[in-house]
Structure formats: structure tokens, C-alpha cells
Design an enzyme around this catalytic site. Structure first.
Site, PDB file in Angstrom:
ATOM      1  N   LYS A 201      33.343  44.861  26.252  1.00  0.00           N
ATOM      2  CA  LYS A 201      33.857  44.960  27.375  1.00  0.00           C
ATOM      3  C   LYS A 201      32.768  47.360  27.156  1.00  0.00           C
ATOM      4  O   LYS A 201      33.408  47.629  26.268  1.00  0.00           O
ATOM      5  CB  LYS A 201      35.357  45.235  27.855  1.00  0.00           C
ATOM      6  CG  LYS A 201      35.110  46.813  28.303  1.00  0.00           C
ATOM      7  CD  LYS A 201      37.231  46.495  28.701  1.00  0.00           C
ATOM      8  CE  LYS A 201      36.972  47.578  30.024  1.00  0.00           C
ATOM      9  NZ  LYS A 201      38.777  47.449  30.910  1.00  0.00           N
ATOM     10  N   LYS A 254      31.108  42.508  30.433  1.00  0.00           N
ATOM     11  CA  LYS A 254      31.927  43.667  31.883  1.00  0.00           C
ATOM     12  C   LYS A 254      31.111  45.292  31.646  1.00  0.00           C
ATOM     13  O   LYS A 254      31.547  45.255  30.181  1.00  0.00           O
ATOM     14  CB  LYS A 254      33.482  43.745  31.567  1.00  0.00           C
ATOM     15  CG  LYS A 254      33.975  44.343  32.300  1.00  0.00           C
ATOM     16  CD  LYS A 254      35.181  44.891  32.939  1.00  0.00           C
ATOM     17  CE  LYS A 254      35.697  45.630  33.418  1.00  0.00           C
ATOM     18  NZ  LYS A 254      37.621  46.343  33.660  1.00  0.00           N
TER      19      LYS A 254
END
Length: 330
Positions: A201, A254
Site C-alpha cells: 500500500k 494499492k
């Protein structure tokens, strides 16, 4: 002098032939639809920076769930927006927290629909960070307290599983979060509940609209101390490897669009199911351009989804999911 005939070009001559030899397919079963649930009554509020995406109170959520099921989608991801926030995000692990209530309702309305619970504290803390904050007694400087945060995240995961969540998706990026959550779930008797880890992330500018949607913008500083530098790719492998060793059942990258190389890298190195999150900023750019008539929204979205699958994603978390489900049927 003669030249060989490149006969494979004949395969591109018409749509039927192209469909026959297509290498990558996107189906409705690949898509996960994020939903924002809030407290109150008769709330269906469109998010200004995310046209077509809404905050729903529980009494308006059932209508949306019926549409999701009718569209053929099989999984949703729930994000909660509580009325009250505090320093430790206690509404995140409250038995009657908004996500817990929503999960029970969804399981009542559509038992077959998979509920994925985002497991983080940022939506529930008054400071907007993903863990517990400690202020240095002399300098007053704020810092995340990792281990104290892990305890609360594990409690959050257990409460979500108790409410009926099918998958726990921790997005907090604390060190050791998968191990802590796995231990908490196992001790509570939820050994069967898988963890979809936000393994990779990045600290991304693409998250801006989400912070409006979830009312979760940090009240000071930023999240760079616990999210990844967008310039780093080897670090992604270290983060993913750590989560695999700690017991993750699924991995995630992500954002998506700027990180397809990372998706491909994880796909080639791990045999766990891999998700990619097509995040809010990516969604909003497409919607804004489409509303100005600059692009063909349907064509762009389907091409993006195909790109995610081609890069190696098994699952795509996307705000386009409901629209894309209809386009894929046509």
C-alpha cells in the site's frame, strides 16, 4: 528477395476472431464493490469528488445491496463512517459499530454475498491516523505506537468476524499486522476466516477522494511513516513476503494504475490470490473526463480492468464495479 508472410495478423480481422483468440478476460466475478455506510436515517449522500458513489445509512443500504446482487456482483467491501470518533478508534471494534451493524444486515438481506471488512482505525480515530498516537512528553511530537495499535486492530478484526464478515482486509500497514490479526481470529475461533492483506500500500496522491468519502483525512502530518514510498519496488517484495510468512491468505496492491509492474511482480513470485485496488483518485479522474466528454467511459473502464487482469490481478476492487457489471453483460 522474399519475405515471410506474417499470417497471425489474420487473427485480427473481425470481432469473432479476436474474441476466439483473446488471452485475457474480465468477468463480473472478478469485481469487488466498495461501499460506505454511515449512521443516521434516510442518508444517501453522493460524494462530491466521486460521482455515482454514495454514503448510505443502514435504512437505505438494502436498496443498494439488492442492485449489487442483481448486477451479478459477488463481493462487497465495507467502510464505516461513525458519528463519534475518539483517539483510539473504539467504534471500529465496537460490537454495534456501523460496519458490524451493516455486515449483519447484509447477511440478512443477501446471505450469498461475500462481505469483506476493511480493518483499519483511520475512519474511527479523531486524528485520522491508522493507529494509536503517542505525543512525546518533551517535544510534543506525535508518533504512531505500533504494538498498541496491533492490539486494537486484532479486536476490530474479531468483532467484524463475529458480525459475519467473510474476509478480513487489514489496510493499516502497521508492522506485524497480519500476524496479530491472524492470532486474534484464531484465538476467537475464526480460524476459517481468510485475511486479504493490503500488503503493498503506497503513500499515494490517488487517495484524496476516499478521504472525503470516509471522512478520514489525517488531522496532522501524513501517513508516509507507515505507507510505502511510490518510488520503491523492492520494498514491495519485502512487505509481501512478510505478510505471507505471517499467514496472509490473499495479497493486494494499492493503488492500481501506476503500479501494474508491482502487480506483475507479486503475481510471478507468489501463488496466493492477488487483488488490486482501483482507488478513488483513479475512479474520479475517469468520471471527470467522461463528464466533460473527453473520453468514452465504458471503453476506458473496461480497458483499465483488462489491464489489471493482464498484469496478474485475480480480483479488482473498484468503484466502477456496478457499472462494469452491466457493461460486461452487454
Amino acid at each position: 528477395m522474399s519475405f515471410p508472410v506474417v499470417r497471425h495478423r489474420r487473427l485480427r480481422r473481425n470481432a469473432a476472431m479476436r474474441n476466439l483468440v483473446r488471452e485475457t478476460y474480465v468477468t463480473v466475478h472478478d469485481l469487488i464493490y466498495p461501499l460506505f455506510v454511515t449512521e443516521g436515517t434516510n442518508v444517501k449522500t453522493e460524494i462530491g469528488s466521486m460521482p455515482g458513489v454514495y454514503q448510505f445509512s443502514l435504512d437505505r443500504l438494502e436498496e443498494e445491496i439488492r442492485e449489487v446482487v442483481a448486477a451479478g456482483l459477488q463481493a462487497i467491501m465495507l467502510f464505516g463512517i461513525p458519528d463519534e470518533k475518539d483517539a483510539v478508534g473504539s467504534q471500529g471494534y465496537d460490537h454495534n459499530g456501523i460496519v458490524q451493524q451493516a455486515t449483519r444486515k447484509v447477511k440478512e438481506w443477501a446471505p450469498e454475498l461475500l462481505v469483506i471488512a476493511d480493518t483499519c482505525l483511520c475512519e474511527y480515530t479523531d486524528h485520522g491516523h491508522c493507529g494509536v498516537i503517542h505525543h512525546h512528553p518533551q517535544t510534543g511530537e506525535a508518533e504512531i505506537v505500533n504494538d498498541a495499535s496491533l492490539e486494537l486492530l486484532a479486536r476490530t478484526a474479531v468483532s467484524q468476524a463475529e458480525a459475519g464478515a467473510d474476509i478480513i482486509a487489514p489496510s493499516n500497514m502497521m508492522d506485524g499486522f497480519v500476524q496479530a490479526i491472524r492470532a486474534g481470529l484464531d484465538e476467537a475461533g475464526y480460524q476459517h476466516i481468510p485475511i486479504m492483506s493490503y500488503s503493498v500500500k503506497y503513500s499515494s496522491a490517488f487517495y484524496g477522494p476516499f478521504r472525503e468519502a470516509a471522512n478520514s483525512a489525517p488531522q496532522f502530518g501524513d501517513r508516509k511513516s507507515y505507507q510505502m514510498d511510490p518510488a520503491n519496488v523492492r520494498e514491495a517484495m519485502r512487505e509481501a513476503e512478510s505478510d505471507v510468512q505471517e499467514g496472509a491468505d490473499m495479497l493486494m496492491v494499492k493503488p492500481g494504475m501506476a503500479y501494474m509492474d508491482v502487480v506483475r511482480m507479486l503475481k510471478e513470485h507468489y501463488d496466493l490470490p492477488l487483488a488490486v485496488y482501483n482507488v478513488s483518485g483513479e475512479y474520479s479522474m475517469v468520471k471527470a473526463a467522461a463528464r466533460n466528454g473527453w473520453i468514452d467511459e465504458r471503453a476506458i473502464v473496461l480497458e483499465l480492468l483488462t489491464g489489471f487482469k493482464r498484469a496478474g490481478a485475480d480480483m479488482i476492487i473498484t468503484y466502477h464495479a456496478k457499472d462494469a457489471a452491466g457493461w460486461l453483460k452487454s
